[in-house]
Enzyme design. Structure first.
Site, PDB file in Angstrom:
ATOM      1  N   ALA A 153       0.870  -1.012   0.015  1.00  0.00           N
ATOM      2  CA  ALA A 153      -0.075   0.081   0.047  1.00  0.00           C
ATOM      3  C   ALA A 153       1.127   1.364   0.063  1.00  0.00           C
ATOM      4  CB  ALA A 153      -0.932  -0.062   1.219  1.00  0.00           C
ATOM      5  N   ALA A 154       1.534   1.561  -1.336  1.00  0.00           N
ATOM      6  CA  ALA A 154       2.651   2.374  -1.101  1.00  0.00           C
ATOM      7  C   ALA A 154       2.450   3.754  -1.433  1.00  0.00           C
ATOM      8  CB  ALA A 154       3.499   2.052  -2.306  1.00  0.00           C
ATOM      9  N   ALA A 155       1.347   4.354  -2.004  1.00  0.00           N
ATOM     10  CA  ALA A 155       1.148   5.688  -2.237  1.00  0.00           C
ATOM     11  C   ALA A 155       1.005   6.445  -1.162  1.00  0.00           C
ATOM     12  CB  ALA A 155       0.082   5.981  -3.363  1.00  0.00           C
ATOM     13  N   PRO A 156       1.622   7.846  -0.985  1.00  0.00           N
ATOM     14  CA  PRO A 156       2.224   8.513  -2.158  1.00  0.00           C
ATOM     15  C   PRO A 156       3.784   8.172  -2.222  1.00  0.00           C
ATOM     16  CG  PRO A 156       1.972   9.973  -0.542  1.00  0.00           C
ATOM     17  CD  PRO A 156       1.317   8.947   0.252  1.00  0.00           C
ATOM     18  N   GLY A 157       4.130   7.272  -1.402  1.00  0.00           N
ATOM     19  CA  GLY A 157       5.505   6.890  -1.564  1.00  0.00           C
ATOM     20  C   GLY A 157       6.821   7.200  -0.515  1.00  0.00           C
ATOM     21  N   LYS A 159       7.596   5.742   2.078  1.00  0.00           N
ATOM     22  CA  LYS A 159       8.397   4.668   2.652  1.00  0.00           C
ATOM     23  C   LYS A 159       8.634   3.772   1.237  1.00  0.00           C
ATOM     24  CE  LYS A 159       5.118   4.832   6.642  1.00  0.00           C
ATOM     25  NZ  LYS A 159       4.100   5.615   5.782  1.00  0.00           N
ATOM     26  N   ASP A 177      -0.556   0.089  -5.009  1.00  0.00           N
ATOM     27  CA  ASP A 177      -1.651   0.750  -4.482  1.00  0.00           C
ATOM     28  C   ASP A 177      -2.857   0.571  -5.370  1.00  0.00           C
ATOM     29  OD1 ASP A 177      -1.580   2.932  -1.975  1.00  0.00           O
ATOM     30  OD2 ASP A 177      -3.163   3.254  -3.221  1.00  0.00           O
ATOM     31  N   ASP A 204      -5.472  -3.991  -6.193  1.00  0.00           N
ATOM     32  CA  ASP A 204      -5.737  -4.233  -4.905  1.00  0.00           C
ATOM     33  C   ASP A 204      -4.851  -5.347  -4.202  1.00  0.00           C
ATOM     34  OD1 ASP A 204      -7.137  -5.393  -2.742  1.00  0.00           O
ATOM     35  OD2 ASP A 204      -9.096  -4.856  -3.350  1.00  0.00           O
ATOM     36  N   CYS A 275      -0.996   4.501  11.100  1.00  0.00           N
ATOM     37  CA  CYS A 275      -0.680   5.770  11.776  1.00  0.00           C
ATOM     38  C   CYS A 275      -1.837   5.783  12.607  1.00  0.00           C
ATOM     39  CB  CYS A 275      -0.526   6.768  10.758  1.00  0.00           C
ATOM     40  SG  CYS A 275      -1.799   6.807   9.421  1.00  0.00           S
TER      41      CYS A 275
HETATM   42  N1  SAM Z   1       2.974   3.875   2.559  1.00  0.00           N
HETATM   43  C1  SAM Z   1       2.439   5.280   2.026  1.00  0.00           C
HETATM   44  C2  SAM Z   1       3.649   6.203   2.203  1.00  0.00           C
HETATM   45  O1  SAM Z   1       4.290   6.041   3.102  1.00  0.00           O
HETATM   46  O2  SAM Z   1       3.605   7.228   1.401  1.00  0.00           O
HETATM   47  C3  SAM Z   1       1.234   5.455   2.762  1.00  0.00           C
HETATM   48  C4  SAM Z   1       0.116   4.548   2.496  1.00  0.00           C
HETATM   49  S1  SAM Z   1      -1.490   5.015   3.163  1.00  0.00           S
HETATM   50  C5  SAM Z   1      -1.296   4.871   4.804  1.00  0.00           C
HETATM   51  C6  SAM Z   1      -2.616   3.652   2.964  1.00  0.00           C
HETATM   52  C7  SAM Z   1      -2.699   3.220   1.475  1.00  0.00           C
HETATM   53  O3  SAM Z   1      -3.462   1.987   1.310  1.00  0.00           O
HETATM   54  C8  SAM Z   1      -3.391   4.188   0.628  1.00  0.00           C
HETATM   55  O4  SAM Z   1      -2.709   4.909  -0.577  1.00  0.00           O
HETATM   56  C9  SAM Z   1      -4.461   3.721   0.046  1.00  0.00           C
HETATM   57  O5  SAM Z   1      -4.773   4.179  -1.328  1.00  0.00           O
HETATM   58  C10 SAM Z   1      -3.990   2.254  -0.088  1.00  0.00           C
HETATM   59  N2  SAM Z   1      -5.071   1.096  -0.076  1.00  0.00           N
HETATM   60  C11 SAM Z   1      -6.424   0.931   0.551  1.00  0.00           C
HETATM   61  N3  SAM Z   1      -6.796   0.236   0.121  1.00  0.00           N
HETATM   62  C12 SAM Z   1      -6.063  -0.686  -0.743  1.00  0.00           C
HETATM   63  C13 SAM Z   1      -5.885  -1.893  -1.040  1.00  0.00           C
HETATM   64  N4  SAM Z   1      -6.862  -2.786  -0.883  1.00  0.00           N
HETATM   65  N5  SAM Z   1      -4.904  -2.661  -1.614  1.00  0.00           N
HETATM   66  C14 SAM Z   1      -3.829  -1.708  -2.097  1.00  0.00           C
HETATM   67  N6  SAM Z   1      -3.864  -0.483  -1.592  1.00  0.00           N
HETATM   68  C15 SAM Z   1      -4.993   0.000  -0.695  1.00  0.00           C
END
Ligand code: SAM
Length: 348
Positions: A153-157, A159, A177, A204, A275
């Site tokens: 679940a990488a966006a916006p990136g 980490k 993501d 997903d 978080c």
């Molecule tokens: N790791 C990111 C960073 O450091 O920038 C922040 C991630 S944020 C906490 C959680 C992310 O999970 C969101 O970008 C959201 O779009 C994504 N998300 C939600 N459901 C998801 C799924 N089923 N599969 C993959 N990503 C998902």
């Protein structure tokens, strides 16, 4: 603790707990004074144990946290040069002792919007964080050059690009993501920071083990969560989340964590982070996943700063003792956003 019902004895531990969260008069009064939903305050009292500590905790959510920057060593050979340039622009920076190449911006024109519009930012000399806790997951998972790594679940990136930096751009980083708009931000950050070992996939995360079964050396799940640790950055979270929302978050996180464990190789590591300070996400997700599988073990988190242990008892329910190995960052104790991490090893 011996006489308490145990997590594994209860058919639906989360519902069991949530049906016992009944805000009393004082919780309602404190919630109204600080602008929270009453159920939240009742939970804080249960975890923290005294009204004095709840007071310190709520007070910490009223304070601001300084932004921080990670010097991008994929583009900057000598971080001293970046620091000189930031200081010349009027920023006052201080090294973060436990995070190499990372600096807290403690003074000067330290608004996030200004730091996000400098020439140095635009050419990818640094990544900007609104706090410091987000630096912890990559440092804990600690990927190295040449490995196969997945960020589920990488966006916006923040980490993902930090992990690419730790990997020195060598090996493969699959950054997934589900959100189209957030993928755009991820792509832009990956390009700006000169990350060359990442493959970006809009998917997903729950189906990643179908595509890459038992494939990766390390997987990060920085899970979508309630954000209950970020109240100092976004006070609207004082009222945004209901208990039902927590149940939905819990269910999605359990599925994603099982997917992370399905896509890591036997012997490989998965780091789960949120978080959030809510045990309904954090400890209850870990316990549900670990109790449901035979191929996973919780490992000790090894970071060079003292964090708090996971919560072992919640509203009269005893959680499995391994949740103690998980760590929580508390705003009033650690001076950062609320955060949670747990490191898991796939053993079979
Ligand atoms: N790791 C990111 C960073 O450091 O920038 C922040 C991630 S944020 C906490 C959680 C992310 O999970 C969101 O970008 C959201 O779009 C994504 N998300 C939600 N459901 C998801 C799924 N089923 N599969 C993959 N990503 C998902």
């Amino acid at each position: 603790m011996g006489d308490l019902p145990r997590f594994s004895d209860v058919s639906d531990p989360l519902e069991w707990v949530l049906s016992r969260v009944r805000p009393g008069r004082r919780a309602k009064a404190v919630a109204s004074r600080w602008g929270y939903r009453p159920y939240m305050v009742e939970r804080y009292l249960n975890i923290l144990g005294s009204w004095a500590e709840v007071g310190r905790f709520l007070q910490a959510f009223e304070l601001s946290v300084s932004p921080s920057v990670r010097c991008n060593t994929l583009k900057v050979e000598d971080c001293g040069i970046l620091i000189e340039r930031l200081e010349r622009l009027g920023f006052e920076v201080k090294p973060i002792e436990w995070a190499e190449h990372c600096f807290e911006v403690v003074g000067g024109v330290n608004t996030v919007s200004t730091l996000g519009a400098t020439h140095e930012f635009l050419i990818g000399m640094y990544y900007l964080y609104r706090g410091r806790a987000s630096l912890l997951p990559p440092l804990t998972l600690s990927p190295v050059a040449g490995e196969r790594v997945c960020d589920l679940a990488a966006a916006p990136g923040g980490k993902a690009t930090h992990m690419a930096q730790l990997m020195r751009n060598e090996g493969v980083l699959l950054a997934c993501d589900v959100s189209r708009s957030r993928m755009r931000a991820l792509r832009s950050n990956v390009e700006r920071l000169g990350v060359r070992n990442a493959v970006l996939l809009r998917v997903d995360g729950r189906i990643v083990p179908d595509i890459f079964p038992s494939h990766f050396d390390r997987v990060l799940l920085d899970a979508p969560c309630s954000g209950e640790g970020l109240i100092m950055l976004d006070p609207s979270r004082k009222v945004k989340t209901s208990m039902r929302d927590l149940v939905r978050m819990h269910e999605l996180q359990v599925e994603l964590l099982n997917a992370a464990l399905g896509s890591v190789r036997p012997g490989g590591l998965v780091l789960y982070s949120t978080c959030s300070i809510a045990p309904e996400e954090d400890e209850f997700v870990i316990a549900e996943v670990v109790e449901g599988r035979e191929d996973v073990r919780v490992e000790r988190v090894d970071v060079p700063l003292r964090l708090s242990e996971g919560v072992e008892e919640y509203f009269g329910l005893e959680l499995p003792d391994y949740v103690r190995l998980c760590v929580r960052v508390w705003p009033h104790i650690h001076g950062m956003e609320g955060f949670f991490m747990c490191l898991l090893r796939r053993v079979g």
